[in-house]
Structure formats: structure tokens, C-alpha cells
Design a protein around this motif. Structure first.
Motif, short mmCIF file in Angstrom:
data_model
loop_
_atom_site.label_atom_id
_atom_site.label_comp_id
_atom_site.label_asym_id
_atom_site.label_seq_id
_atom_site.Cartn_x
_atom_site.Cartn_y
_atom_site.Cartn_z
N UNK A 21 -4.53 34.37 26.50
CA UNK A 21 -3.22 33.99 27.05
C UNK A 21 -2.26 35.17 27.06
N UNK A 22 -2.28 35.95 25.98
CA UNK A 22 -1.40 37.11 25.89
C UNK A 22 -1.77 38.16 26.94
N UNK A 23 -3.05 38.44 27.08
CA UNK A 23 -3.50 39.43 28.06
C UNK A 23 -3.21 38.99 29.49
N UNK A 24 -3.33 37.69 29.75
CA UNK A 24 -3.00 37.20 31.09
C UNK A 24 -1.50 37.26 31.34
N UNK A 25 -0.72 37.04 30.30
CA UNK A 25 0.74 37.17 30.43
C UNK A 25 1.10 38.60 30.82
N UNK A 26 0.47 39.58 30.16
CA UNK A 26 0.72 40.98 30.48
C UNK A 26 0.23 41.32 31.88
N UNK A 27 -0.88 40.70 32.30
CA UNK A 27 -1.42 40.96 33.64
C UNK A 27 -0.54 40.36 34.73
N UNK A 28 0.07 39.21 34.45
CA UNK A 28 0.90 38.55 35.45
C UNK A 28 2.33 39.07 35.47
N UNK A 29 2.72 39.84 34.47
CA UNK A 29 4.07 40.42 34.46
C UNK A 29 4.30 41.32 35.66
N UNK A 30 3.41 42.28 35.97
CA UNK A 30 3.63 43.09 37.18
C UNK A 30 3.55 42.28 38.46
N UNK A 31 2.78 41.20 38.47
CA UNK A 31 2.73 40.35 39.66
C UNK A 31 4.09 39.74 39.93
N UNK A 32 4.73 39.21 38.88
CA UNK A 32 6.07 38.66 39.03
C UNK A 32 7.06 39.71 39.48
N UNK A 33 6.94 40.92 38.92
CA UNK A 33 7.83 42.00 39.32
C UNK A 33 7.59 42.41 40.77
N UNK A 34 6.33 42.37 41.21
CA UNK A 34 6.03 42.75 42.59
C UNK A 34 6.67 41.80 43.59
N UNK A 35 6.75 40.53 43.24
CA UNK A 35 7.41 39.56 44.11
C UNK A 35 8.90 39.89 44.21
N UNK A 54 9.72 51.10 37.82
CA UNK A 54 9.11 51.83 36.72
C UNK A 54 8.42 50.86 35.74
N UNK A 55 9.09 49.74 35.47
CA UNK A 55 8.49 48.74 34.58
C UNK A 55 7.23 48.15 35.21
N UNK A 56 7.28 47.94 36.53
CA UNK A 56 6.13 47.42 37.27
C UNK A 56 4.91 48.31 37.06
N UNK A 57 5.07 49.62 37.24
CA UNK A 57 3.93 50.53 37.09
C UNK A 57 3.54 50.71 35.63
N UNK A 58 4.48 50.54 34.71
CA UNK A 58 4.15 50.64 33.30
C UNK A 58 3.25 49.49 32.86
N UNK A 59 3.49 48.30 33.43
CA UNK A 59 2.72 47.12 33.05
C UNK A 59 1.50 46.87 33.94
N UNK A 60 1.45 47.51 35.09
CA UNK A 60 0.37 47.24 36.04
C UNK A 60 -1.04 47.47 35.47
N UNK A 61 -1.29 48.50 34.66
CA UNK A 61 -2.65 48.68 34.12
C UNK A 61 -3.15 47.50 33.28
N UNK A 62 -2.23 46.65 32.81
CA UNK A 62 -2.66 45.49 32.03
C UNK A 62 -3.49 44.51 32.85
N UNK A 63 -3.33 44.55 34.19
CA UNK A 63 -4.08 43.62 35.03
C UNK A 63 -5.56 44.01 35.13
#
Length: 221
Positions: A21-35, A54-63
């Protein structure tokens, strides 16, 4: 026998629910930011937009990072004796988990590509995708092998930078990053084509329905 199966099932779900759940939360964070960044009507790029970028690209590798969590599957296969639990529970669970995480990555980049198209930079899309794959390959390496997190780019950027420079001088880290880049690139292209195919079919279906409704309306009139 049934009780043992249910106990094993409960154990597997409990052992995986929190970290997945935590890893999916981190993966979906950049998705929300991309919208927020790439799908909004306004094309203006304010200070808050750049900070979000900048936050988007910082979190994007989590996906794409979720793909490396397959190592946990190997560990749990060794712990579980039942072939039925492995086949019916573990494999589908990990497949769903990794598919959701990587899908978040693909849609995030599709949103980025859509934004580049809207601002007249369509020719940049492929280059932007490849650069992003490369950056994410580095990020996945830092996360999996050096155990850094996205927020470490803010809290200890100097440590991350020093570690990265030292690793890039070695042959093994470069090979790992290169292989990760190739895997991400191939899987992204396949998944993107599937997504675009679904989108085109939906648009074609909606267009057909609108045309049918229009013909019916004209006939009635």
C-alpha cells in the motif's frame, strides 16, 4: 486442510498489505501531480508549477521501482509450501501490484507527452521519455541498492550526490542502471501502446455512438 489454507492466505495478505500500500501510494503520487501539472487548461507555468514539476520528477522513480519488488516474491515462495497459494494468491497479487505501479508511471508520461503536444513541442516527446527513463533508472538504483528515498533529495542532497558520483565510477552500478533503463523503456513502450489502443477504441466507440444518435435524431425530425 481448509483452515491451514485460510491461515496461510491471511498471513500472506497481512505480510504484504502495509508495504504494498505504501509503495503504491508513492507510485501514484507522481500520477496525481501529472494530472495537476499537465492536464489543466491553463498552460501558464508559475513558481508553484515549477515546484510541483520538481516534486513530480523526484517521486516519479517510485512508480517503476515497484518492478524491483519482485525480489520479495522469491523470498515468500521459499516460505510458502502450498503450490496453490503460490499460483492463486502470490503470483496474481504481485502481478496486480507491479502492473498498477508501472501503469501509474506510463500514464504520468502520457500526461507529460500530452502537455508537450499542447505547447507545440511534440518533437520533444520521445526525447523527454528517454531522458525520464534514464533518470528513473538511476533513481531505482539509488532506491533499491543505496536505500535512498525521494525526500532525501531535499534532506540530504549532498549525500545522495556523493553516493551517486562514487557509484557511477564503478562498472557494476552502470550495468545495473543500463539494464534497468532497457527494461523500463521496453515495458513502457509496450504498456503505452496498449493504453493508447484502449483510448483510441474508446474514442472511436464514443464517436460512433454520437453519430448514431445524430442519425436517429435527424430521422425523428
Amino acid at each position: 486442510m481448509v483452515e491451514m489454507f485460510l491461515n496461510s492466505l491471511l498471513y500472506i495478505l497481512q505480510a504484504h498489505s502495509r508495504w504494498m500500500s505504501w509503495n503504491l501510494f508513492l507510485a501514484f503520487t507522481p500520477l496525481g501531480l501529472s494530472v495537476f501539472l499537465f492536464r489543466r487548461k491553463s498552460l501558464n507555468r508559475s513558481l508553484s508549477w515549477w515546484l510541483g514539476f520538481l516534486v513530480f520528477f523526484a517521486f516519479l522513480p517510485n512508480a517503476p521501482y515497484v518492478l524491483t519488488d519482485i525480489i520479495h516474491l522469491v523470498t515468500y515462495i521459499r516460505r510458502v509450501d502450498s503450490i496453490w497459494l503460490i499460483t492463486l494468491i502470490l503470483f496474481p497479487l504481485y502481478l496486480l501490484f507491479m502492473s498498477l505501479g508501472f501503469e501509474a508511471y506510463v500514464i504520468s508520461l502520457i500526461n507529460l507527452g500530452s502537455y508537450l503536444h499542447r505547447i507545440g513541442k511534440t518533437r520533444w516527446i520521445t526525447s523527454a521519455e528517454l531522458i525520464t527513463h534514464a533518470l528513473c533508472a538511476v533513481g531505482v538504483y539509488l532506491g533499491r541498492f543505496q536505500r535512498f528515498n525521494s525526500w532525501d533529495l531535499v534532506t540530504q542532497l549532498d549525500v545522495v550526490a556523493t553516493s551517486l558520483i562514487e557509484d557511477l565510477l564503478g562498472k557494476r552500478p552502470l550495468i545495473i542502471i543500463a539494464i534497468t533503463f532497457i527494461i523500463i523503456t521496453i515495458l513502457y513502450w509496450i504498456t503505452k501502446q496498449l493504453n493508447l489502443g484502449i483510448i483510441l477504441r474508446q474514442r472511436s466507440f464514443m464517436k460512433s455512438r454520437q453519430q448514431s444518435s445524430k442519425r436517429v435524431s435527424q430521422t425523428e425530425n
